[in-house]
Structure formats: structure tokens, C-alpha cells
Design an enzyme around this catalytic site. Structure first.
Site, PDB file in Angstrom:
ATOM      1  N   GLY A 146       7.848   3.591   8.099  1.00 47.43           N
ATOM      2  CA  GLY A 146       7.295   2.253   7.986  1.00 47.43           C
ATOM      3  C   GLY A 146       6.644   2.049   6.632  1.00 47.43           C
ATOM      4  CE  LYS A 153       2.757   4.699   9.089  1.00 45.87           C
ATOM      5  NZ  LYS A 153       2.466   6.153   9.157  1.00 45.87           N
ATOM      6  N   GLY A 189       0.783  -1.222   0.000  1.00 43.17           N
ATOM      7  CA  GLY A 189       0.000   0.000   0.000  1.00 43.17           C
ATOM      8  C   GLY A 189       0.811   1.267   0.000  1.00 43.17           C
ATOM      9  N   GLY A 190       2.107   1.174   0.282  1.00 39.17           N
ATOM     10  CA  GLY A 190       2.958   2.353   0.299  1.00 39.17           C
ATOM     11  C   GLY A 190       3.984   2.257   1.405  1.00 39.17           C
ATOM     12  CB  SER A 191       7.206   2.324   1.975  1.00 42.35           C
ATOM     13  OG  SER A 191       7.803   2.831   0.795  1.00 42.35           O
ATOM     14  CB  VAL A 195       0.633   1.067   4.352  1.00 41.20           C
ATOM     15  CG1 VAL A 195      -0.841   0.694   4.450  1.00 41.20           C
ATOM     16  CG2 VAL A 195       0.946   2.242   5.266  1.00 41.20           C
ATOM     17  CG  ASP A 210       3.994  14.708   6.681  1.00 38.33           C
ATOM     18  OD1 ASP A 210       4.493  15.390   5.761  1.00 38.33           O
ATOM     19  OD2 ASP A 210       4.142  13.473   6.757  1.00 38.33           O
TER      20      ASP A 210
END
EC number: 2.7.11.1
Length: 518
Positions: free
Chosen positions: A163, A176, A157-159, A165, A277
Site C-alpha cells: 500500500g 496507510k 508519505g511513501g509506498s 501512506v 521486517d
């Protein structure tokens, strides 16, 4: 007569003796008794000779030689060991019901997550007030699990910097995993705080602009969230490729970002928490049935969350009740959440307001280091960053296709070692002085606190270093030559005006104008 179900009462005499049926007697007590008996023998009292004493001492039968004290002590110790071992062999059964453990078992019960969890009714609850000013919050124990055993295929799912996901699409879950233990503690506390604020904001103010956790694992350093269709960056690419710029899409975008702006104001002002963020990758969206219009979106990724001066829980503590433990586990507020960090505020510089970039170039960082973040600073940073994400969508989906030129929101992605460089900060300030006047709305509703966009004279006046001022002037001249003529021909449909007004207010050059949204 069946007596299998009967038990001795607690006052029974057997409760006071050992499981072997005899009174427990320590070696120390026996030795004291034996020495006392020897002293009585030495005093002249009659006592018959023992055959075993003779065997141990090595005397011949019938000999009247008296054994020494050491030999008698050795013989007595041998008899005590033999009698103790014989009692153990004669009673091998396990202790009865009267025998109880005086400590909790060493192995704790496991709590695995085997099915998709339901949204929690609450995340934190006030347990008590310690020393009049330290709130202690109890974490909802239903959120805790040890291992994730939900069936279903996992997909990437992404990084990010802390960390990665994984997605379980079948159950609409996102997991996560944080790499470092220290950062997991920071993000877990931040996620719990924002999640509780999201639940309270939804009940009291109909604000639902933040993702809420569904569970967490201390052992695996994981946090489980509901999964969304995509992030805003992917949605922008999909919308640009489809060229689906219907009025309904613009209306849905306006509702979506208006709700996000209300959520940002609520988080900063009522909760005393600044996100710091906000970017396209941290805005998660769900699509409607037409696959192009947005449902209400949420903000995610609370790795850089910081408590601002409006917070009343900077000294707060947390307790988590775990299975098989009499007292809950306690932990305090991480220091990273309570003090401002200039590097965190500036970041890469893509979405930061001009006042922060100017302070970076002037090396004015003392007011941010190891001090609480001011509320007005945190709110101004978050609202400006939210406006920049909306501006990214407008430039990529509407402005660039209408011009036929690949115009971007920023001059380029130029940074070294994941840090903002002075050259890029100067270029970014100069580029905005050319891009923003071509897109921002110049009207009474946006000019209450002055012009909505930056002008070169205003930026130049705040720069202290003459060398940086000259570099900024040169960059402004260069971008005016390359972009001003192109941007002057921008023609956008009328249904985009509400979005342009919202961008002009969110990214206003004056921070006070952004505060007026609250």
C-alpha cells in the site's frame, strides 16, 4: 382538548387490527370461506340471486339459469379485489406508533472521522474464552470509522509492496491505505495486536517502541497512525549531509536503539510476535529541538508480522461491534500470521543473519514451511536486523566520511524479481567477513559467546555445496584485496564506543549472544 401527545396503550384493541381499521384477511382465508359458502348453497339452502352474479355470467334479467361454479368463483374474486382496493384508498395515512419494524434498517449509520482522534486507552479486550482454548477479543469500537473527512492538505508519505501512506502534516496524522482486501485483513489484525502490546508494554515495562493505531476503516481499507518527522533512512541522509557528529547525537542514538532492542525482546518473548521486517524505512523518528538529536523512535509497518512459538493466541478470534447491528462482526486469526514462511524470513537478504543465508544456500527450508515460527529464530532475526540498521547509520555518517571513500554496509543491491539470489547471498557473506572485523568491538563484553563477527572458515564449514564454497572463497579474497587495507585505517571518536558495542552484540555471529540481550 389537545391529545397530540397521547398514545394508545399496548393492550388497546387497535393494536390487533390493520392500519386501515379493518381486520386483515388473507386471500387464502377468504377463498376457503367462499368455497364453503358455495357448498352450502349447493346443498339446497336458500340464497337469493345476486344481480352481480347475473351480470358476470351474462344471463338475461329474470333468467332462472344457475351460473357455473367457475363463474361464481370469478365473480367472488372480483368483489374481493374491489373491496380490498377501496379500503386502501380510504386510508392513505402512514402506520401509527403501534406498527414497528421487525428488522434493522437497510442503511447503516455513517461514522466519519472529521477531527484528529485521541490515542486510545485500549485496542483489544478479552471478551470471552471459547472452547477453553480460543480467546475472543473485542476490538475497541471507537477506532472504527467509515470515511476520512479531516480537513488539511495531503502529501505523499511513501509506498511499499502492500500500500501507500499519505500524510496530513497539519494534524500530524499518517493514513496507510492497503491495496488488496486480503492483505488489509492481515495487516489490520497484526496492527491491532502489536498496538495492544505497545499499550500494555508502556504501562507495565515503560516500553514505547511501537507505533499504535488511532483508527481504521474497513470500507476504505485504511489505518490511521500518528505521523513522525521522518524515517531512519532519511535521518541518516540528513545527518550525513550536516556532518553533525557531536557527542550528544551519539548519546541520543545509543538511548534510542537500546530502547528499540528492549522493545524487540518484549514483543518476541512476552507477546509471542516477531516483526521480521526491521529496516531503516520502518523505524520512525522524532527530532529534538536541535534538529539533529533523536527522541525515542518506534517500529512501524507490520505487514510481515508472524506469531512465534511463545504466542498463546494463535487460535484467537476477534469481534467488532458495528452500529445498527445486534450482534458483533466476528473474524478469525489470518493464517498468514500463524505459520512461518521461508521467503518472508529471507526477504532481500540485506538485514538477515548469516545462519539464514547459509540455510538459503544449502536449501534447508523444510523447518520453516507451514510450521509455527520458533521464538529463538524470530528473536534472532529481529535483533540482527535492528543491529544492521544501526550499522547502516554508523557506516554512512561516521565511517565513510572519515575514510573519504564511499564504503557501504552491503556489497550492492543485486536481486532479481524482488528475491534474494544465490550470487548475492554469497557476496554478502564474504563482504561481512571483511567489514565486521574492522568495526566490531573485540572485548570481554562482546566475546562471551565467541567472536562477534563472522570469519571465512566458519562460514565455509557450514556450506554443503562445493561449488558454493569455492565461490565464497573467491569472493572473500576479492573483498580482502579491495577493502581490507581501506578499512584498517578507520578511526572513530571514543563517544561511538557504546554504539559499536551495541552493534557487536545485536549482530553477533552466534544467535545465543543476541538472545542474551533479553
Amino acid at each position: 382538548m389537545d391529545e397530540s401527545g397521547r398514545q394508545r396503550p399496548a393492550s388497546h384493541v387497535a393494536a390487533d387490527i390493520s392500519p386501515q381499521g379493518a381486520h386483515r384477511r388473507s386471500f387464502k382465508a377468504w377463498l376457503a370461506s367462499y368455497i364453503h359458502s358455495l357448498s352450502r348453497r349447493a346443498s339446497g339452502r336458500p340464497s337469493g340471486p345476486s344481480p352481480r352474479d347475473g351480470a358476470v355470467s351474462g344471463a338475461r334479467p329474470g333468467s332462472r339459469r344457475r351460473s357455473s361454479f367457475r363463474e361464481r368463483l370469478r365473480a367472488g374474486l372480483s368483489r374481493w379485489r374491489v373491496s380490498r382496493s377501496s379500503r386502501r384508498r380510504s386510508s392513505p395515512e402512514a402506520p401509527g406508533p403501534a406498527a414497528k419494524l421487525r428488522r434493522p434498517p437497510l442503511r447503516r449509520s455513517e461514522t466519519a472521522m472529521t477531527s484528529p482522534p485521541s490515542p486510545p486507552s485500549h485496542i483489544l479486550s478479552l471478551a470471552r474464552i471459547h472452547k477453553l482454548c480460543i480467546p475472543v477479543f473485542a476490538v475497541n469500537p471507537a477506532l472504527r470509522y467509515t470515511t476520512l473527512e479531516i480537513p488539511g492538505a495531503r502529501s505523499f508519505g511513501g509506498s511499499g509492496g502492500y500500500g501507500e501512506v499519505q500524510l496530513i502534516r497539519e494534524h500530524k496524522l499518517a493514513v496507510k491505505t492497503i491495496r488488496e482486501k486480503e492483505w488489509f485483513a492481515v495487516e489490520l489484525v497484526a496492527t491491532l495486536l502489536v498496538g495492544e502490546c505497545a499499550l500494555r508494554g508502556g504501562r507495565t515495562h515503560d516500553i514505547r517502541g511501537f507505533i499504535t493505531p488511532l483508527g481504521f476503516s474497513l470500507q476504505q481499507r485504511q489505518i490511521v497512525f500518528p505521523a513522525y518527522d521522518m524515517d531512519l533512512g532519511k535521518y541518516i541522509g540528513q545527518l550525513a549531509s550536516l556532518r553533525a557528529t557531536t557527542p550528544s547525537v551519539a548519546t541520543a542514538l545509543h538511548h534510542c536503539f537500546t530502547d528499540l532492542a528492549r522493545a524487540v525482546v518484549f514483543l518476541n518473548t512476552r507477546c509471542g510476535i516477531s516483526h521480521l521486517d526491521i529496516k531503516c524505512a520502518n523505524v520512525l523518528v522524532m527530532l529534538r529541538s536541535d534538529a539533529v538529536s533523536l527522541r525515542p523512535a518506534v517500529l512501524a509497518d507490520f505487514s510481515l508480522v508472524t506469531l512465534n512459538s511463545n504466542s498463546t493466541i494463535s487460535r484467537g478470534q476477534f469481534c467488532l461491534q458495528e452500529p445498527d447491528l445486534e450482534s458483533p462482526r466476528g473474524f478469525g486469526m489470518p493464517a498468514a500470521l500463524t505459520t512461518a514462511n521461508f521467503h518472508t524470513l529471507v526477504g532481500h537478504g540485506y538485514n538477515q543473519p548469516p545462519e539464514l543465508s547459509v540455510k538459503y544456500l544449502n536449501n534447508e527450508r523444510a523447518e520453516f514451511n507451514n510450521r509455527p515460527l520458533k521464538h529463538d529464530v524470530g528473536l534472532a532475526v529481529d535483533l540482527y536486523a535492528l543491529g544492521q540498521t544501526l550499522l547502516e547509520l554508523l557506516v554512512s555518517v561516521y565511517v565513510a566520511p572519515s575514510l573519504g571513500v564511499p564504503v557501504t554496509r552491503v556489497p550492492g543491491y543485486q536481486y532479481f524479481n524482488n528475491q534474494l539470489s544465490p550470487d548475492f547471498a554469497v557476496a554478502l557473506l564474504a563482504y561481512r567477513c571483511v567489514l565486521h572485523p574492522a568495526l566490531f568491538v573485540n572485548s570481554a563484553e562482546t566475546n562471551t559467546h565467541g567472536l562477534a563477527y563472522d570469519v571465512p572458515e566458519g562460514i565455509r564449514r557450514h556450506l554443503r555445496n562445493p561449488k558454493i564454497r569455492r565461490a565464497f572463497t573467491e569472493q572473500c579474497i576479492n573483498y580482502q584485496r579491495t577493502h581490507k587495507a581501506v578499512l584498517s585505517s578507520v578511526s572513530l571518536p571514543p563517544e561511538l564506543r557504546p554504539l559499536l558495542v551495541l552493534v557487536s552484540r545485536l549482530c553477533h555471529a552466534n544467535p545465543a549472544a543476541r538472545h542474551s540481550l533479553s
